[in-house]
Design an enzyme around this catalytic site. Structure first.
Site, mmCIF file in Angstrom:
data_model
loop_
_atom_site.group_PDB
_atom_site.id
_atom_site.type_symbol
_atom_site.label_atom_id
_atom_site.label_comp_id
_atom_site.label_asym_id
_atom_site.label_seq_id
_atom_site.Cartn_x
_atom_site.Cartn_y
_atom_site.Cartn_z
ATOM 1 N N ASP A 127 -4.485 -14.028 -2.351
ATOM 2 C CA ASP A 127 -3.934 -13.301 -1.009
ATOM 3 C C ASP A 127 -4.048 -14.915 -0.093
ATOM 4 O OD1 ASP A 127 -3.233 -11.182 -1.818
ATOM 5 O OD2 ASP A 127 -4.352 -10.262 -0.489
ATOM 6 N N GLU A 134 -8.958 -13.593 -1.087
ATOM 7 C CA GLU A 134 -8.184 -13.934 -0.405
ATOM 8 C C GLU A 134 -8.569 -14.708 0.334
ATOM 9 O OE1 GLU A 134 -6.641 -10.985 2.353
ATOM 10 O OE2 GLU A 134 -7.236 -12.292 4.251
ATOM 11 N N ASP A 159 2.307 1.704 3.073
ATOM 12 C CA ASP A 159 3.464 0.685 3.901
ATOM 13 C C ASP A 159 5.117 1.043 3.756
ATOM 14 O OD1 ASP A 159 1.347 -0.656 4.510
ATOM 15 O OD2 ASP A 159 1.307 -2.261 2.510
ATOM 16 N N GLU A 164 -10.457 -7.139 -3.934
ATOM 17 C CA GLU A 164 -10.941 -8.339 -3.112
ATOM 18 C C GLU A 164 -12.123 -8.425 -2.117
ATOM 19 O OE1 GLU A 164 -6.918 -8.137 -0.879
ATOM 20 O OE2 GLU A 164 -8.513 -9.142 0.557
ATOM 21 N N HIS A 219 1.352 -1.839 0.318
ATOM 22 C CA HIS A 219 0.053 -0.013 0.442
ATOM 23 C C HIS A 219 0.650 1.033 -0.245
ATOM 24 C CE1 HIS A 219 -2.488 -2.663 2.996
ATOM 25 N NE2 HIS A 219 -3.283 -2.458 1.993
HETATM 26 C C1 XLS Z 1 -7.860 -6.958 4.700
HETATM 27 C C2 XLS Z 1 -7.141 -6.991 3.578
HETATM 28 C C3 XLS Z 1 -5.936 -6.226 2.844
HETATM 29 C C4 XLS Z 1 -6.011 -6.040 1.393
HETATM 30 C C5 XLS Z 1 -5.209 -5.020 0.495
HETATM 31 O O1 XLS Z 1 -8.513 -7.271 4.644
HETATM 32 O O2 XLS Z 1 -6.811 -8.165 3.273
HETATM 33 O O3 XLS Z 1 -5.011 -6.172 3.716
HETATM 34 O O4 XLS Z 1 -5.366 -7.158 0.229
HETATM 35 O O5 XLS Z 1 -5.479 -3.577 0.760
HETATM 36 CA CA CA Z 2 -5.064 -9.288 1.345
HETATM 37 CA CA CA Z 3 -7.278 -10.637 5.777
#
Ligand code: XLS
Ligand code: CA
Ligand code: CA
Length: 446
Positions: free
Chosen positions: A299, A271, A107, A235, A104
């Protein structure tokens, strides 16, 4: 190999084979090994995330940071600290020997006192990242803007009741999309941080949906304007931080994209822990995305079956990963995507070397799951049994129905005349489960 932060690891983590007991070696992940004709590294396209692994010191809502992270020293000048953080991240990525990383904006860059200062910090650190990419060969899997940490985003970004917050978020995404392009990123991710609600008492669902759609159109338009060649990804996540997140799961996001004419512009970043929070399996979310041609990237992590929150642990179960990988192979692979380790250590895993143990274990687990998936695909048993289950739809009746040549009355007439008289057949679930287990138990590593 340059670097001062990970002195326990002198060179690149080697592949030592299945007999090895060296904790700092891969036992399954052999990047050059061909699986179905493609090197393992190209199937998995592993990425390290900078937020959990380099920008977090282990703090949680009950206590302070626990992790030994000298690059996060609180008293350092913010830009000097940011440079240390980046040095640590690239030292780690190079030693781990994986091709990608993700981050990000926040980060890597201190926010400073104004947007202009944030932008100039991020520009300077992007220059540094370009240098590291050149020296180490690491590439950017995806970039993203953090639209959820700053208090201005307490009520969401694009879905905020205040259009000025929408504008601020737009400026941030434009900046980060361009940074991602400069770094040659292969994807850009939008996770709906606080795009959701805490209570319906103050929330207008219709307006917020329209705002979100407008925002996503603006991002797709800017992508086209600047000629960003990567893939835009959304996501899904069902809850946390808000009570209800609009991007609940793959099917919800897919429906939203279609409803607003955005399909074709976006794919999904699935994810594992978000899938389970939504009451699905990771397998389900991947299978849904592959079935609809919208899988973009993964993810990689896992939740805790007893805890109802986003624990973001490193994956360690071949059983959980083999079937999602089978879906990915069936779908022709990840394209521009990869497996990003959006996973964090437990607070007690305080040593820097624990970051290596976590990633090595996760990557070996993925590699082993890939071998199982490839073995299942090559044997063809599961595909053949599934195909056979639907065989009737390739016959004359199935074809006539699908081509729209039979009305309800036509179908009724066939049933009434006795020409159609269905016979039940076993779904053979237990047999199928045995087939999967036999692949898991017997696939060979070398
Ligand atoms: C949070 C998300 C975040 C995204 C990117 O739960 O996983 O980390 O992957 O913003
Ligand atoms: Ca994520
Ligand atoms: Ca997460």
């Amino acid at each position: 190999m340059a670097g001062d932060f990970f002195s326990d690891v002198q060179g690149r983590i080697p592949f030592a084979g299945s007999g090895s007991s060296d904790p700092l070696a891969f036992t399954v992940y052999d990047p050059d090994r061909l699986v179905l004709g493609t090197p393992m590294a190209d199937h998995l396209r592993v990425g390290v995330c900078l937020w959990h692994s380099f920008a977090w010191d282990g703090r949680d809502m009950f206590g302070l940071g626990t992790l030994d992270r000298p690059w996060l020293a609180a008293d350092a000048d913010p830009m000097a600290a940011a440079r240390q953080r980046m040095a640590a991240a690239f030292e780690f990525i190079e030693k781990l020997g994986v091709p990608y990383y993700c981050f990000h904006d926040r980060d890597v860059a201190p926010e400073g006192e104004s947007f202009a200062e944030f932008r100039s910090n991020l520009d300077a650190l992007t220059d540094d990242a370009l240098g590291y990419q050149e020296r180490t060969g690491a590439r950017l899997l995806w970039g993203t803007a953090n639209l959820f940490s700053h208090p201005r985003y307490q009520a969401g970004a694009a879905t905020n009741p205040d259009p000025e917050v929408f504008a601020y978020a737009a400026a941030q995404v434009r900046m980060m999309l361009e940074v991602t392009q400069r770094l040659g990123g292969t994807n850009y991710v939008l996770w709906g941080g606080r795009e959701g609600y805490d209570t319906l008492l103050n929330t207008d669902l219709r307006r917020e949906g329209a705002q979100l759609a407008r925002f996503l159109h603006l991002v797709a338009e800017h992508k086209a304007r600047i000629g960003f060649a990567g893939t835009l990804l959304i996501e899904p996540k069902p809850m946390e931080p808000t009570k209800h997140q609009y991007d609940y799961d793959a099917a919800t996001v897919h429906g939203f994209l279609v409803r607003h004419g955005l399909d074709g512009e976006y794919r999904l970043n699935i994810e594992a822990n978000h899938a389970t929070l939504a009451g699905h399996s990771f397998h389900h979310e991947v299978a849904y995305s592959v079935a609809h041609g919208i899988l973009g990237s993964i993810d990689a992590n896992r939740g805790d079956p007893q805890n109802g929150w986003d624990t973001d642990q490193f994956p360690n179960s071949v059983e959980d990963l083999a079937l999602p990988l089978l879906e990915i192979l069936r779908g022709g692979g990840l394209g521009t995507g990869g497996f990003n380790f959006d996973a964090k250590l437990r607070r007690q895993s305080m040593d820097r070397t624990d970051l290596f143990h976590a990633h090595i274990g996760g990557i070996d687990t993925l590699a082993r799951a890939l071998l199982v998936a490839a073995d299942m695909l090559e044997a063809g048993t599961l595909d053949a049994m599934r195909e056979e289950r639907y065989a009737g739809w390739s016959g004359p009746l199935g074809q006539e129905i699908l081509e729209g040549r039979l009305s309800l009355a036509d179908l009724a007439e066939r049933v009434e005349s006795g020409a159609v008289d269905p016979v039940r057949r076993s779904g053979r679930q237990e047999l199928l489960e045995n087939v999967v287990n036999r692949h898991i138990w017997t696939v060979r590593e070398g």
